[in-house]
Design a protein around this motif. Structure first.
Motif, mmCIF file in Angstrom:
data_model
loop_
_atom_site.group_PDB
_atom_site.id
_atom_site.type_symbol
_atom_site.label_atom_id
_atom_site.label_comp_id
_atom_site.label_asym_id
_atom_site.label_seq_id
_atom_site.Cartn_x
_atom_site.Cartn_y
_atom_site.Cartn_z
ATOM 1 N N ALA A 21 0.868 -1.181 0.000
ATOM 2 C CA ALA A 21 0.000 0.000 0.000
ATOM 3 C C ALA A 21 0.905 1.230 0.000
ATOM 4 O O ALA A 21 1.676 1.437 0.936
ATOM 5 C CB ALA A 21 -0.903 -0.007 1.226
ATOM 6 N N ILE A 22 0.815 2.031 -1.048
ATOM 7 C CA ILE A 22 1.692 3.189 -1.197
ATOM 8 C C ILE A 22 1.065 4.402 -0.521
ATOM 9 O O ILE A 22 -0.027 4.845 -0.886
ATOM 10 C CB ILE A 22 1.968 3.474 -2.690
ATOM 11 N N ASN A 23 1.768 4.932 0.466
ATOM 12 C CA ASN A 23 1.297 6.123 1.169
ATOM 13 C C ASN A 23 1.864 7.404 0.570
ATOM 14 O O ASN A 23 1.314 8.482 0.768
ATOM 15 C CB ASN A 23 1.668 6.035 2.657
ATOM 16 N N SER A 24 2.988 7.276 -0.124
ATOM 17 C CA SER A 24 3.621 8.409 -0.792
ATOM 18 C C SER A 24 4.516 7.829 -1.883
ATOM 19 O O SER A 24 5.315 6.938 -1.609
ATOM 20 C CB SER A 24 4.441 9.224 0.224
ATOM 21 N N LYS A 25 4.364 8.322 -3.116
ATOM 22 C CA LYS A 25 5.135 7.762 -4.222
ATOM 23 C C LYS A 25 6.515 8.391 -4.333
ATOM 24 O O LYS A 25 7.499 7.719 -4.623
ATOM 25 C CB LYS A 25 4.357 7.939 -5.532
ATOM 26 N N GLU A 26 6.618 9.712 -4.145
ATOM 27 C CA GLU A 26 7.898 10.417 -4.223
ATOM 28 C C GLU A 26 8.009 11.384 -3.057
ATOM 29 O O GLU A 26 7.356 12.435 -3.083
ATOM 30 C CB GLU A 26 8.024 11.168 -5.560
ATOM 31 N N PRO A 27 8.776 11.096 -2.033
ATOM 32 C CA PRO A 27 9.564 9.877 -1.818
ATOM 33 C C PRO A 27 8.670 8.671 -1.530
ATOM 34 O O PRO A 27 7.535 8.823 -1.083
ATOM 35 C CB PRO A 27 10.421 10.229 -0.600
ATOM 36 N N PHE A 28 9.221 7.489 -1.783
ATOM 37 C CA PHE A 28 8.433 6.264 -1.691
ATOM 38 C C PHE A 28 8.283 5.819 -0.240
ATOM 39 O O PHE A 28 9.258 5.551 0.450
ATOM 40 C CB PHE A 28 9.103 5.150 -2.501
ATOM 41 N N ASN A 29 7.024 5.785 0.215
ATOM 42 C CA ASN A 29 6.696 5.298 1.556
ATOM 43 C C ASN A 29 5.534 4.329 1.421
ATOM 44 O O ASN A 29 4.474 4.702 0.904
ATOM 45 C CB ASN A 29 6.319 6.460 2.475
ATOM 46 N N GLY A 54 13.737 10.799 0.305
ATOM 47 C CA GLY A 54 14.195 11.306 -0.977
ATOM 48 C C GLY A 54 14.447 10.152 -1.931
ATOM 49 O O GLY A 54 14.102 8.998 -1.634
ATOM 50 N N PRO A 55 15.044 10.422 -3.090
ATOM 51 C CA PRO A 55 15.378 9.346 -4.031
ATOM 52 C C PRO A 55 16.341 8.336 -3.400
ATOM 53 O O PRO A 55 17.191 8.696 -2.586
ATOM 54 C CB PRO A 55 16.054 10.097 -5.194
ATOM 55 N N ILE A 56 16.210 7.074 -3.789
ATOM 56 C CA ILE A 56 17.028 6.006 -3.226
ATOM 57 C C ILE A 56 18.459 6.105 -3.757
ATOM 58 O O ILE A 56 18.677 6.140 -4.973
ATOM 59 C CB ILE A 56 16.440 4.617 -3.572
ATOM 60 N N PRO A 57 19.463 6.159 -2.868
ATOM 61 C CA PRO A 57 20.861 6.219 -3.305
ATOM 62 C C PRO A 57 21.260 5.025 -4.178
ATOM 63 O O PRO A 57 20.651 3.951 -4.113
ATOM 64 C CB PRO A 57 21.631 6.229 -1.976
ATOM 65 N N ILE A 58 22.294 5.260 -4.960
ATOM 66 C CA ILE A 58 22.773 4.255 -5.915
ATOM 67 C C ILE A 58 24.240 3.940 -5.626
ATOM 68 O O ILE A 58 25.047 4.847 -5.409
ATOM 69 C CB ILE A 58 22.640 4.770 -7.359
ATOM 70 N N PHE A 157 25.163 9.516 12.970
ATOM 71 C CA PHE A 157 25.173 8.779 11.712
ATOM 72 C C PHE A 157 24.655 9.704 10.616
ATOM 73 O O PHE A 157 23.553 10.243 10.731
ATOM 74 C CB PHE A 157 24.280 7.545 11.810
ATOM 75 N N VAL A 158 25.438 9.872 9.573
ATOM 76 C CA VAL A 158 25.057 10.760 8.477
ATOM 77 C C VAL A 158 24.891 9.922 7.210
ATOM 78 O O VAL A 158 25.777 9.148 6.839
ATOM 79 C CB VAL A 158 26.110 11.863 8.248
ATOM 80 N N SER A 159 23.746 10.101 6.543
ATOM 81 C CA SER A 159 23.443 9.350 5.327
ATOM 82 C C SER A 159 23.903 10.109 4.091
ATOM 83 O O SER A 159 24.125 11.322 4.136
ATOM 84 C CB SER A 159 21.931 9.112 5.258
ATOM 85 N N ILE A 160 24.029 9.399 2.994
ATOM 86 C CA ILE A 160 24.220 10.050 1.700
ATOM 87 C C ILE A 160 22.880 10.605 1.209
ATOM 88 O O ILE A 160 22.814 11.455 0.318
ATOM 89 C CB ILE A 160 24.821 9.055 0.671
ATOM 90 N N ASP A 161 21.795 10.132 1.798
ATOM 91 C CA ASP A 161 20.425 10.481 1.432
ATOM 92 C C ASP A 161 20.156 11.966 1.687
ATOM 93 O O ASP A 161 20.324 12.456 2.803
ATOM 94 C CB ASP A 161 19.476 9.611 2.278
ATOM 95 N N LYS A 162 19.724 12.676 0.656
ATOM 96 C CA LYS A 162 19.414 14.100 0.783
ATOM 97 C C LYS A 162 17.901 14.267 0.939
ATOM 98 O O LYS A 162 17.126 13.569 0.290
ATOM 99 C CB LYS A 162 19.885 14.872 -0.448
ATOM 100 N N CYS A 163 17.496 15.199 1.807
ATOM 101 C CA CYS A 163 16.057 15.365 2.030
ATOM 102 C C CYS A 163 15.681 16.837 2.181
ATOM 103 O O CYS A 163 16.485 17.656 2.637
ATOM 104 C CB CYS A 163 15.593 14.542 3.228
ATOM 105 N N LYS A 164 14.450 17.141 1.815
ATOM 106 C CA LYS A 164 13.990 18.541 1.819
ATOM 107 C C LYS A 164 13.955 19.108 3.225
ATOM 108 O O LYS A 164 14.165 20.310 3.433
ATOM 109 C CB LYS A 164 12.608 18.639 1.167
ATOM 110 N N GLU A 165 13.693 18.246 4.219
ATOM 111 C CA GLU A 165 13.625 18.729 5.598
ATOM 112 C C GLU A 165 14.963 19.291 6.073
ATOM 113 O O GLU A 165 15.025 20.108 6.985
ATOM 114 C CB GLU A 165 13.169 17.607 6.534
ATOM 115 N N GLU A 166 16.048 18.816 5.463
ATOM 116 C CA GLU A 166 17.385 19.330 5.792
ATOM 117 C C GLU A 166 17.846 20.346 4.744
ATOM 118 O O GLU A 166 19.040 20.581 4.581
ATOM 119 C CB GLU A 166 18.390 18.168 5.874
ATOM 120 N N ASN A 167 16.859 20.908 4.013
ATOM 121 C CA ASN A 167 17.155 21.881 2.950
ATOM 122 C C ASN A 167 18.146 21.314 1.930
ATOM 123 O O ASN A 167 19.068 21.998 1.477
ATOM 124 C CB ASN A 167 17.705 23.186 3.548
#
Length: 393
Positions: A21-29, A54-58, A157-167
């Motif tokens: 069940a998709i609750n949010s497509k972009e980002p995917f939740n 955010g988008p899934i890291p590669i 712990f710092v991710s490579i993942d970028k998110c709007k909440e962290e500008n």
């Protein structure tokens, strides 16, 4: 970072199971159907909830991928996957739960902000990797340390993942150094899930697993680990995932007045029934999950089939063929239990489940008393409604 990158768009997302069940497509939740959770003690990877910002890291080249260790330590260091793989490998069965699990039900009481999760933003998996305590020892921090020689008291712990909440900055979170350096806390730098290499959705190539703590602290796609003097000052530590009383609203909120949420409270939910069900008169089976944070086992699960007037104790289980004892070494202390009971239903009724952990903590009766503007930690009694029909179903 060499070997690992964060895309700026959603064009290279991994495949996902169509039953989610998709609750949010972009980002995917997304979350599985609740019935999938009680089909097995260990949640299959494809049915383990997906929580992203955010988008899934590669990963371009896992051999070039490394984690940098910085901050209040004597020597900055970089560890590659081969360094992590060379450490003793530990396996920990642990349940991860999003702090917003069951938010949808809380929003029915009063509007909240956040992803609209049902009861399946939770899953139980077998995680394998190096203990963080061993990794930190490798960079010069002894086990059972509360503070480093340079004043470090927290591990960020710092991710490579970028998110709007962290500008557009990286997702990050921290735990106390005393927890990180304690081998018995079972904090892992995990590279496997359910016996297989982590997939992209769940943090490939390396993520943190902090058992017994809300999922927001188990950071995926690790970029760096920093030893710092105070808690992480990131958005998700300081301006989200904090528990406020029902009196606080968006006009009077003071984020600094509350500590970041860590352990999750005792929780349970019925998974074999929908919120509203039509059944034939007779016996029905009631199944669900129960779990508590901080490694506290589940002492019992009480089920009522008459709206809370009377209660029966459900059976509890973890591994097949083994008796579950809430505080025994043979039990997985970081993992959920599955509960089950039968009931004879002859008329419309409300079925309720509530769990009690080994510390005597019990779920609150009503959602109103724990309502909070972010809709986190809805651990109120779980209720479903049953109607009885005599026609073919």
């Amino acid at each position: 970072m060499p070997g690992l990158r964060a895309p700026s768009d959603y064009k290279q997302e991994p495949p996902r199971h169509p039953a989610l069940a998709i609750n949010s497509k972009e980002p995917f939740n997304a979350e599985p159907h609740r019935s999938a959770l009680v089909s097995s003690y260990v949640t299959p990877v494809e049915f383990f909830y997906k929580r992203n910002h955010g988008p899934i890291p590669i990963v371009d080249d896992v051999n070039k991928y490394s984690v940098s260790f910085t901050g209040l330590i004597d020597n900055q260091k970089e560890l590659y996957m081969k360094d992590i793989w060379n450490l003793p490998k530990y396996t920990v069965t642990a349940t991860l739960q999003c702090a917003g699990n069951r938010r949808t039900a809380m929003s029915k009481s009063q509007k909240v902000r956040g992803v609209g999760w049902d009861i399946s933003a939770i899953g139980n998996a077998v995680w394998s990797g190096a203990k963080l305590a061993d990794v930190l020892e490798l960079i010069g921090i002894p086990k059972y340390s509360n503070v480093t020689s340079r004043g470090g008291k927290h591990v960020e712990f710092v991710s490579i993942d970028k998110c709007k909440e962290e500008n557009g900055g990286p997702y990050k979170a921290s735990i106390p150094l005393s927890q990180a350096t304690n081998p018995e806390a079972d904090v892992l730098l995990a590279y496997e899930m359910n016996g297989e290499t982590l997939n992209r959705d769940h943090g490939y190539p390396l993520r943190v697993i902090v058992p017994g703590v809300i999922g927001a602290r188990s950071v995926k796609w690790l970029d760096s680990i920093n030893i710092i003097a105070n808690e992480c000052q990131g958005f998700f530590m300081q301006k989200d995932y904090k528990m406020f009383p029902p009196s606080v609203n968006w006009d009077n909120i003071n984020w600094s007045s509350r500590r970041p949420q860590m352990d999750f409270p005792v929780q349970c939910a019925i998974c074999s029934l929908e919120d509203v069900n039509m059944v034939k008169p007779g016996k029905i089976t009631i199944k669900g999950y129960a779990v508590s944070g901080g490694g506290r086992g589940i002492e019992r699960v009480d089920v009522s089939v008459d709206g809370g007037k009377t209660w029966v104790e459900a059976s509890r289980s973890q591994k097949s063929g083994m008796l579950y004892i809430s505080d025994d070494e043979s039990s997985d202390k970081w993992a959920w239990v599955l509960f089950e009971t039968e009931a004879d239903i002859s008329q419309a009724t409300e079925i309720i489940a509530k769990a009690v952990d080994i510390a005597g903590n019990v779920q609150p009766e009503n959602v109103e008393v724990i309502w909070n503007l972010r809709g986190i930690l809805n651990t109120s009694w779980h209720r479903v409604h049953v109607r009885v029909g005599h026609s073919n179903l």
